[in-house]
Design an enzyme around this catalytic site. Structure first.
Site, PDB file in Angstrom:
ATOM      1  N   LYS A  10      54.369  28.309  20.935  1.00 42.49           N
ATOM      2  CA  LYS A  10      53.659  28.670  22.154  1.00 42.49           C
ATOM      3  C   LYS A  10      53.273  27.432  22.974  1.00 42.49           C
ATOM      4  O   LYS A  10      53.355  26.302  22.483  1.00 42.49           O
ATOM      5  CB  LYS A  10      52.422  29.488  21.792  1.00 42.49           C
ATOM      6  CG  LYS A  10      52.755  30.812  21.107  1.00 42.49           C
ATOM      7  CD  LYS A  10      51.484  31.537  20.716  1.00 42.49           C
ATOM      8  CE  LYS A  10      51.742  32.816  19.968  1.00 42.49           C
ATOM      9  NZ  LYS A  10      50.473  33.488  19.587  1.00 42.49           N
ATOM     10  N   PHE A  58      42.466  42.141  25.901  1.00 41.75           N
ATOM     11  CA  PHE A  58      42.899  40.739  25.946  1.00 41.75           C
ATOM     12  C   PHE A  58      44.281  40.556  26.570  1.00 41.75           C
ATOM     13  O   PHE A  58      44.785  39.432  26.654  1.00 41.75           O
ATOM     14  CB  PHE A  58      42.878  40.126  24.536  1.00 41.75           C
ATOM     15  CG  PHE A  58      43.752  40.839  23.538  1.00 41.75           C
ATOM     16  CD1 PHE A  58      45.112  40.586  23.468  1.00 41.75           C
ATOM     17  CD2 PHE A  58      43.206  41.761  22.652  1.00 41.75           C
ATOM     18  CE1 PHE A  58      45.920  41.242  22.544  1.00 41.75           C
ATOM     19  CE2 PHE A  58      43.994  42.418  21.716  1.00 41.75           C
ATOM     20  CZ  PHE A  58      45.360  42.157  21.672  1.00 41.75           C
ATOM     21  N   ARG A  86      56.560  33.908   8.447  1.00 41.99           N
ATOM     22  CA  ARG A  86      55.165  34.344   8.537  1.00 41.99           C
ATOM     23  C   ARG A  86      54.316  33.661   7.467  1.00 41.99           C
ATOM     24  O   ARG A  86      53.145  33.359   7.694  1.00 41.99           O
ATOM     25  CB  ARG A  86      55.078  35.869   8.474  1.00 41.99           C
ATOM     26  CG  ARG A  86      55.675  36.494   9.750  1.00 41.99           C
ATOM     27  CD  ARG A  86      55.642  37.995   9.751  1.00 41.99           C
ATOM     28  NE  ARG A  86      54.296  38.516   9.873  1.00 41.99           N
ATOM     29  CZ  ARG A  86      53.615  38.618  11.007  1.00 41.99           C
ATOM     30  NH1 ARG A  86      54.136  38.179  12.142  1.00 41.99           N
ATOM     31  NH2 ARG A  86      52.407  39.147  11.018  1.00 41.99           N
ATOM     32  N   THR A  92      47.080  35.185  11.489  1.00 41.21           N
ATOM     33  CA  THR A  92      46.906  35.138  12.945  1.00 41.21           C
ATOM     34  C   THR A  92      45.612  34.446  13.352  1.00 41.21           C
ATOM     35  O   THR A  92      45.588  33.669  14.297  1.00 41.21           O
ATOM     36  CB  THR A  92      46.949  36.565  13.530  1.00 41.21           C
ATOM     37  OG1 THR A  92      48.183  37.166  13.140  1.00 41.21           O
ATOM     38  CG2 THR A  92      46.866  36.549  15.036  1.00 41.21           C
ATOM     39  N   ARG A 104      49.193  27.295  11.183  1.00 39.52           N
ATOM     40  CA  ARG A 104      47.924  27.637  11.835  1.00 39.52           C
ATOM     41  C   ARG A 104      46.730  27.084  11.073  1.00 39.52           C
ATOM     42  O   ARG A 104      45.755  26.644  11.676  1.00 39.52           O
ATOM     43  CB  ARG A 104      47.813  29.150  11.983  1.00 39.52           C
ATOM     44  CG  ARG A 104      48.820  29.722  12.967  1.00 39.52           C
ATOM     45  CD  ARG A 104      48.813  31.225  12.940  1.00 39.52           C
ATOM     46  NE  ARG A 104      49.713  31.802  13.926  1.00 39.52           N
ATOM     47  CZ  ARG A 104      50.335  32.958  13.752  1.00 39.52           C
ATOM     48  NH1 ARG A 104      50.162  33.662  12.650  1.00 39.52           N
ATOM     49  NH2 ARG A 104      51.132  33.422  14.696  1.00 39.52           N
ATOM     50  N   ASN A 114      47.198  30.050  18.812  1.00 39.91           N
ATOM     51  CA  ASN A 114      47.482  29.844  17.393  1.00 39.91           C
ATOM     52  C   ASN A 114      48.879  29.275  17.147  1.00 39.91           C
ATOM     53  O   ASN A 114      49.449  29.455  16.088  1.00 39.91           O
ATOM     54  CB  ASN A 114      47.232  31.129  16.597  1.00 39.91           C
ATOM     55  CG  ASN A 114      48.147  32.264  16.990  1.00 39.91           C
ATOM     56  OD1 ASN A 114      49.077  32.087  17.778  1.00 39.91           O
ATOM     57  ND2 ASN A 114      47.898  33.435  16.438  1.00 39.91           N
ATOM     58  N   HIS A 117      54.475  32.217  17.217  1.00 41.70           N
ATOM     59  CA  HIS A 117      54.690  33.653  17.046  1.00 41.70           C
ATOM     60  C   HIS A 117      55.889  33.805  16.138  1.00 41.70           C
ATOM     61  O   HIS A 117      56.875  33.091  16.273  1.00 41.70           O
ATOM     62  CB  HIS A 117      54.995  34.333  18.390  1.00 41.70           C
ATOM     63  CG  HIS A 117      55.606  35.694  18.225  1.00 41.70           C
ATOM     64  ND1 HIS A 117      54.856  36.818  18.000  1.00 41.70           N
ATOM     65  CD2 HIS A 117      56.910  36.093  18.201  1.00 41.70           C
ATOM     66  CE1 HIS A 117      55.663  37.859  17.857  1.00 41.70           C
ATOM     67  NE2 HIS A 117      56.911  37.443  17.982  1.00 41.70           N
TER      68      HIS A 117
END
Length: 139
Positions: A10, A58, A86, A92, A104, A114, A117
């Site tokens: 991100k 959000f 993951r 998350t 993370r 974070n 994705h």
């Protein structure tokens, strides 16, 4: 069996110059980068990607964040690629759910910012890969 997943680094990960570190962790896990692009995300692509969150409070801030700067989109391949990524990404919520040693857990503090994705299922991966890499086979 080889599986594919979509990984996004991100805008916060790009801005903080963590792209190399994140890609290195993916490769050290034994996963392969099948495609990689630096992208500026359009509002339309962001809305399609996060469509399941459209009715959540959000949603607006999520769209603003994901379109705030360039991100890296990648197709990652390997055995159990969805679950494997993951696992290295971590939970998350980077403080309450992500453990040290995960991307993370080591580098993030805020749930929205974070860093990464990863698709949450092989079915989501197929949909997301088609969205982010039109024309790519999802075998």
């Amino acid at each position: 069996m080889t599986e594919r997943t979509l990984v996004l680094i991100k805008p916060d990960g790009v801005k903080r110059q963590l792209v190399g570190e994140i890609l290195s962790r993916i490769e050290r896990k034994g996963l392969t980068l099948a495609a990689l692009e630096l992208k500026n995300v359009s509002d339309d692509l962001a809305r399609q990607h996060y469509a399941e969150h459209a009715d959540k409070p959000f949603f607006g801030s999520l769209l603003e964040f994901i379109t705030s700067g360039p991100l890296v989109a990648a197709i990652v391949e390997g055995p159990r690629a969805v679950a494997a990524f993951r696992q290295i990404a971590g939970g998350t919520d980077p403080v309450e759910k992500a453990v040290p040693g995960t991307i993370r857990g080591d580098f993030a503090l805020i749930t929205q910012d974070n860093l990464v994705h990863g698709s949450d299922s092989p079915e989501s991966a197929a949909r997301e890969i088609a969205l982010w890499f039109p024309g790519e086979a999802t075998a």
